[in-house]
Design an enzyme around this catalytic site. Structure first.
Site, PDB file in Angstrom:
ATOM      1  N   ASP A  14       2.128  22.436 -22.374  1.00 46.23           N
ATOM      2  CA  ASP A  14       2.318  21.849 -23.716  1.00 46.23           C
ATOM      3  C   ASP A  14       2.861  22.817 -24.785  1.00 46.23           C
ATOM      4  O   ASP A  14       2.366  22.830 -25.918  1.00 46.23           O
ATOM      5  CB  ASP A  14       0.997  21.243 -24.210  1.00 46.23           C
ATOM      6  CG  ASP A  14       0.513  20.102 -23.336  1.00 46.23           C
ATOM      7  OD1 ASP A  14       1.180  19.779 -22.344  1.00 46.23           O
ATOM      8  OD2 ASP A  14      -0.549  19.534 -23.645  1.00 46.23           O
ATOM      9  N   ASP A  53       2.589  16.742 -23.528  1.00 48.24           N
ATOM     10  CA  ASP A  53       1.991  15.537 -24.064  1.00 48.24           C
ATOM     11  C   ASP A  53       3.134  14.572 -24.340  1.00 48.24           C
ATOM     12  O   ASP A  53       4.153  14.969 -24.920  1.00 48.24           O
ATOM     13  CB  ASP A  53       1.249  15.846 -25.375  1.00 48.24           C
ATOM     14  CG  ASP A  53      -0.251  15.984 -25.189  1.00 48.24           C
ATOM     15  OD1 ASP A  53      -0.726  15.989 -24.038  1.00 48.24           O
ATOM     16  OD2 ASP A  53      -0.962  16.089 -26.209  1.00 48.24           O
ATOM     17  N   HIS A  55       3.059  10.913 -25.723  1.00 51.86           N
ATOM     18  CA  HIS A  55       2.273   9.771 -26.177  1.00 51.86           C
ATOM     19  C   HIS A  55       3.126   8.615 -26.693  1.00 51.86           C
ATOM     20  O   HIS A  55       4.157   8.850 -27.352  1.00 51.86           O
ATOM     21  CB  HIS A  55       1.347  10.189 -27.318  1.00 51.86           C
ATOM     22  CG  HIS A  55       0.323  11.215 -26.946  1.00 51.86           C
ATOM     23  ND1 HIS A  55      -0.443  11.124 -25.808  1.00 51.86           N
ATOM     24  CD2 HIS A  55      -0.075  12.353 -27.585  1.00 51.86           C
ATOM     25  CE1 HIS A  55      -1.266  12.161 -25.759  1.00 51.86           C
ATOM     26  NE2 HIS A  55      -1.055  12.920 -26.821  1.00 51.86           N
ATOM     27  N   HIS A  59      -0.967   5.403 -29.386  1.00 50.42           N
ATOM     28  CA  HIS A  59      -1.987   6.091 -28.590  1.00 50.42           C
ATOM     29  C   HIS A  59      -3.356   6.129 -29.261  1.00 50.42           C
ATOM     30  O   HIS A  59      -3.462   6.272 -30.484  1.00 50.42           O
ATOM     31  CB  HIS A  59      -1.525   7.522 -28.282  1.00 50.42           C
ATOM     32  CG  HIS A  59      -2.267   8.138 -27.150  1.00 50.42           C
ATOM     33  ND1 HIS A  59      -3.171   9.162 -27.311  1.00 50.42           N
ATOM     34  CD2 HIS A  59      -2.262   7.856 -25.826  1.00 50.42           C
ATOM     35  CE1 HIS A  59      -3.668   9.492 -26.131  1.00 50.42           C
ATOM     36  NE2 HIS A  59      -3.131   8.711 -25.215  1.00 50.42           N
ATOM     37  N   HIS A 102       1.018  13.020 -33.002  1.00 55.35           N
ATOM     38  CA  HIS A 102       1.673  14.199 -32.428  1.00 55.35           C
ATOM     39  C   HIS A 102       2.314  13.851 -31.089  1.00 55.35           C
ATOM     40  O   HIS A 102       1.860  12.959 -30.383  1.00 55.35           O
ATOM     41  CB  HIS A 102       0.660  15.348 -32.234  1.00 55.35           C
ATOM     42  CG  HIS A 102      -0.422  15.011 -31.267  1.00 55.35           C
ATOM     43  ND1 HIS A 102      -1.542  14.270 -31.616  1.00 55.35           N
ATOM     44  CD2 HIS A 102      -0.578  15.306 -29.947  1.00 55.35           C
ATOM     45  CE1 HIS A 102      -2.335  14.125 -30.562  1.00 55.35           C
ATOM     46  NE2 HIS A 102      -1.764  14.743 -29.533  1.00 55.35           N
ATOM     47  N   LYS A 127       2.121  13.733 -19.696  1.00 54.86           N
ATOM     48  CA  LYS A 127       0.771  13.176 -19.657  1.00 54.86           C
ATOM     49  C   LYS A 127       0.436  12.495 -20.980  1.00 54.86           C
ATOM     50  O   LYS A 127       1.114  12.692 -21.981  1.00 54.86           O
ATOM     51  CB  LYS A 127      -0.238  14.283 -19.364  1.00 54.86           C
ATOM     52  CG  LYS A 127      -0.208  15.436 -20.362  1.00 54.86           C
ATOM     53  CD  LYS A 127      -1.042  16.618 -19.870  1.00 54.86           C
ATOM     54  CE  LYS A 127      -1.011  17.785 -20.841  1.00 54.86           C
ATOM     55  NZ  LYS A 127      -1.702  17.543 -22.098  1.00 54.86           N
ATOM     56  N   CYS A 172      -6.063  21.719 -23.838  1.00 53.83           N
ATOM     57  CA  CYS A 172      -5.290  21.329 -22.663  1.00 53.83           C
ATOM     58  C   CYS A 172      -5.165  22.424 -21.600  1.00 53.83           C
ATOM     59  O   CYS A 172      -5.130  22.128 -20.404  1.00 53.83           O
ATOM     60  CB  CYS A 172      -3.909  20.840 -23.089  1.00 53.83           C
ATOM     61  SG  CYS A 172      -3.997  19.332 -24.094  1.00 53.83           S
TER      62      CYS A 172
END
Length: 230
Positions: A14, A53, A55, A59, A102, A127, A172
């Protein structure tokens, strides 16, 4: 006695714009970029994995979206604040941390930092794409109900060891290291190639991970460890 040939992967977690200079910036996050690049330049890794990430705008981890779900204890979703912890009754989830918006898919915030070295041979893991599930780890969502392709990809390539780095140390990166060791990979956490948010949580996670068998190393130790495993 059969000798296991060790193969290593570097997992860069990330290193994205929103975690460096965007809506959820990690203190010292930009310094991690050069260390990650240095790691891959000096290390003879069989595989490099880069995670993101990724999203949807709807989310569940976004504080502004709390009102779109059924919260436990009749909490008013419109009153939920960023960086608070809430529980949902639909979907049934306890202790969910909510954040500013984010890393929304296909936006600048979700892009990898411009200075991070990325190659066509790298494996990408995205993810957090399921609206109702948070996914700190690169291996699975937080409830372990669904997995990414990462574990299977590593096993298919006969990877035995993983070196984990990136953002954020206490979230993470730590969750990825924990899932890696639980899935049977010899796991190294490269501390100076990670930056975190809360010192207390970083210390707590380090203790937990060490008890599980994760080794904590510095980036300048990695070439020697890779040579020993060859």
């Amino acid at each position: 006695m059969e000798v296991i040939k060790r193969k290593s992967a570097l997992i860069i977690v990330d290193v994205q714009n929103d975690f460096i200079s965007g809506s959820l910036a990690v203190p010292g996050g930009e310094k991690v970029v050069d260390v990650c690049n240095h790691l891959r330049d000096r290390g003879d890794f069989s595989m490099v994995v880069v995670t993101q990430d990724w999203h949807p705008s709807t989310h569940i981890s976004f504080a502004r979206n709390a009102q779109n779900f059924v919260l436990a204890d009749e909490v008013d979703g419109a009153a939920v604040c960023e960086f608070s912890t809430v529980s949902f009754s639909d979907p049934p989830l306890d202790g969910v941390s909510v954040f500013p918006v984010h890393c929304v898919a296909d936006t600048w915030g979700a892009e990898l930092h411009k200075d991070l070295q990325v190659r066509s041979s790298d494996v990408t893991v995205r993810k957090g794409s399921h609206t109702e599930r948070e996914s700190f780890s690169a291996f699975a969502d937080n409830t372990q109900l669904s997995e990414t392709h990462l574990a299977n990809t590593l096993r298919h390539a006969s990877i035995t060891d993983v070196f984990v780095c990136g953002l954020a140390y206490d979230v993470c990166v730590s969750w990825t290291a924990r899932d890696a060791v639980r899935r049977g990979f010899r796991t190294f956490f490269v501390e100076d190639a990670a930056a975190g948010v809360e010192a207390g949580e970083m210390s707590r996670m380090k203790q937990e991970l060490a008890q599980l068998g994760v080794s904590f190393v510095q980036s300048d130790e990695v070439p020697g460890l890779l040579a020993e495993a060859a």
